[in-house]
Scaffold this motif. Structure first.
Motif, PDB file in Angstrom:
ATOM      1  N   ASP A  29     -17.465  13.214  30.756  1.00 47.79           N
ATOM      2  CA  ASP A  29     -17.929  14.568  30.445  1.00 47.79           C
ATOM      3  C   ASP A  29     -17.136  15.583  31.265  1.00 47.79           C
ATOM      4  O   ASP A  29     -17.072  15.455  32.486  1.00 47.79           O
ATOM      5  CB  ASP A  29     -19.415  14.724  30.824  1.00 47.79           C
TER       6      ASP A  29
ATOM      7  N   TYR B 267     -24.040  18.402  29.472  1.00 48.31           N
ATOM      8  CA  TYR B 267     -24.550  18.784  28.154  1.00 48.31           C
ATOM      9  C   TYR B 267     -25.353  20.072  28.287  1.00 48.31           C
ATOM     10  O   TYR B 267     -26.095  20.235  29.266  1.00 48.31           O
ATOM     11  CB  TYR B 267     -25.469  17.692  27.606  1.00 48.31           C
TER      12      TYR B 267
ATOM     13  N   ALA C 161     -27.016  13.440  30.337  1.00 45.62           N
ATOM     14  CA  ALA C 161     -26.104  12.464  29.716  1.00 45.62           C
ATOM     15  C   ALA C 161     -26.779  11.104  29.534  1.00 45.62           C
ATOM     16  O   ALA C 161     -26.594  10.437  28.515  1.00 45.62           O
ATOM     17  CB  ALA C 161     -24.837  12.334  30.550  1.00 45.62           C
TER      18      ALA C 161
ATOM     19  N   GLN D 246     -16.281  16.165  22.534  1.00 46.64           N
ATOM     20  CA  GLN D 246     -16.914  16.856  23.671  1.00 46.64           C
ATOM     21  C   GLN D 246     -17.233  18.310  23.316  1.00 46.64           C
ATOM     22  O   GLN D 246     -18.230  18.866  23.783  1.00 46.64           O
ATOM     23  CB  GLN D 246     -15.985  16.844  24.895  1.00 46.64           C
TER      24      GLN D 246
ATOM     25  N   THR E 271     -20.242  19.269  26.011  1.00 43.64           N
ATOM     26  CA  THR E 271     -19.734  18.923  27.343  1.00 43.64           C
ATOM     27  C   THR E 271     -18.353  19.547  27.585  1.00 43.64           C
ATOM     28  O   THR E 271     -17.807  19.414  28.674  1.00 43.64           O
ATOM     29  CB  THR E 271     -19.657  17.398  27.545  1.00 43.64           C
TER      30      THR E 271
END
Ligand SMILES: Cc1cc2nc3c(=O)[nH]c(=O)nc-3n(C[C@H](O)[C@H](O)[C@H](O)COP(=O)(O)OP(=O)(O)OC[C@H]3O[C@@H](n4cnc5c(N)ncnc54)[C@H](O)[C@@H]3O)c2cc1C
Lengths: 270, 149
Positions: free
Chosen positions: A126, A130, A136, A214, A219
């Motif tokens: 990451d 998030y 996560a 991502q 992320t």
């Protein structure tokens, strides 16, 4: 010194080459179908490049049947350089502005490649946390079997997965829908989804693929990307099944989807 | 001594600068390293696309595909073709970079030279890669010119 004999390069047809590759990789399920993928090689690449239309691209690129180029497998494997694709785009218009949108998309590839070189660890970890209200650890590390089989029961999603399997290609918008469904509706880690794409895309690229996952996941962006059935219907054309009762989980307003998918967003949980 | 061009799947074109660096006589190899392909998640569809491309390239230039572990096969081929240098297209891929490291350890006397591709944009300073538009604002001027100059 058996290994110094080169492998054959002449085959009667694609099926024979495929059987050879399956034997090399230890898969002897030779009966499986010949995929309907882009033709390899520079001759095919030049033919695709000769057809690009940057003006039509700018107007229609978000639509599944829009004037996207399908150059990605050639660019990903260096069969065409980004430089020569840009030069061809400029040569096909009277004012560079007409090719700007297309060249900006080429630049996304250059951008991801620069990150790959400067920060290779970002390909699998990451970049940021998030921004969904979940940690996560709350995302499943494995891809659910129904996604892997293309049998989720959500009609348009299953069509996208079938196309991915058969052709090794998906339109950018379909990639975004499928990635968003996987991460946000099913709460699966972007890494599991990224691996699935890498195995099936003919243009599979660790940087463009994983960093895009991502971006969808949030992320490597400021918020999660989500969509709804109305948006699919707007961009996907008549070949994709957007009948509401076949796509129930997508058939909501954005506001309602945010509440359903991210109940803790902005709250104490995240 | 001649050069040996070692291609990988990120640079499959005969106009890549690696060929100009090696000259017309340089032998070219692609190592079909099944373990590396599997580690890099290269599925069968992509394998087919790559192999078709290599097969077409081998029609207009002497190019051999060899099966095996890169760090074992490449030094042996370099010795057989009496090559003093191996030229490889530069790559951001850690798997390719790891193989370059493994070859250096396996054959310390073999010189490995990485050759850059023609650039897409030229920029005076290293751009901020934090978000795309920070990069694009700096890259745009060059990107919209032929050759990025
Ligand atoms: C979840 C997800 C995964 C993706 N995985 C990959 C991947 O593995 N490999 C890959 O090449 N692209 C990937 N992309 C980016 C993009 O979807 C594809 O490059 C594009 O759809 C390829 O189709 P095209 O050649 O018709 O594109 P066009 O729209 O015609 O664009 C021309 C070229 O520009 C480049 N390009 C365009 N958009 C992007 C982008 N957003 N990021 C990087 N390059 C871009 C590609 O080289 C492409 O061939 C991914 C996007 C998402 C959302």
């Amino acid at each position: 010194m058996n290994e110094t004999i080169p492998l054959p390069t002449k085959f009667a047809d694609r099926a024979a080459m495929l059987a050879h590759l399956r034997a090399l990789s230890g898969h002897d399920d030779a009966a499986s179908a010949i995929p309907d993928i882009a033709a390899g090689g520079r001759t095919a690449a030049e033919a695709v490049l000769a057809r690009i239309d940057p003006r039509a691209y700018a107007a229609t690129r978000n639509h599944l049947d829009g004037a996207v180029t399908r150059l990605s497998p050639y660019i990903r494997h260096g069969i065409l350089s980004l430089d020569e694709v840009r030069n061809a785009a400029l040569a096909s218009v009277s004012d560079p502005k007409q090719a700007e949108k297309f060249i900006q998309e080429l630049a996304w590839r250059d951008y991801w490649q620069r990150i790959y070189l400067a920060h290779p660890e970002r390909i699998w970890s990451d970049v940021e946390s998030y921004k969904t209200g979940f940690d996560a650890a709350e995302y499943d590390a494995e891809l659910p079997a129904d996604i892997a089989a293309g049998e989720t029961g959500v009609a348009c999603i299953d069509q996208f997965i079938a196309t991915l399997f058969e052709t090794g290609y998906l339109h950018n918008h379909a990639r975004m829908y499928l990635a968003s469904y996987t991460v946000h509706w099913r709460r699966v880690s972007w890494q599991a989804g990224a691996r699935f794409f890498l195995e099936h895309l003919v243009d599979a690229d660790p940087a463009s693929n994983n960093l895009s996952w991502q971006w969808i996941a949030s992320t490597f962006s400021n918020k999660p990307y989500i969509f709804n059935l109305e948006n699919v219907a707007k961009y996907c054309g008549p070949d994709i099944n957007t009948i509401p009762r076949h796509n129930l989980v997508l058939d909501q307003s954005y506001e309602r989807l945010s509440e359903l998918l991210f109940p803790y967003m902005g709250g104490p949980h995240g | 001594m001649a050069d040996l061009v070692w291609l990988h799947e990120g640079a499959l074109r005969l106009t890549h600068p690696v060929f100009a660096a090696g000259g017309p006589g340089a032998a070219t190899v692609f190592i079909w390293d099944t373990d590396r392909l599997a580690d890099s998640h290269v599925g069968i569809k992509r394998q087919l696309f790559i192999y078709e491309t290599l097969a077409e390239m081998s029609e207009s230039r002497s190019l051999d595909i060899h099966e095996g572990r890169t760090e074992e096969v490449l030094p042996r081929l370099a010795a057989q073709s009496n090559a003093g240098r191996v030229l490889v297209p530069s790559s951001p891929d850690p798997a390719v970079r790891a193989k370059i490291g493994a070859i250096r350890r396996a054959a310390p006397d073999l010189e490995i030279v990485e050759i850059e591709d023609t650039p897409f944009v030229t920029m005076a300073n290293t751009p901020d890669l934090g978000r795309f538009f920070r990069y694009w604002n700096k890259a745009k001027k060059s990107a919209l010119r032929p050759q990025g100059i």
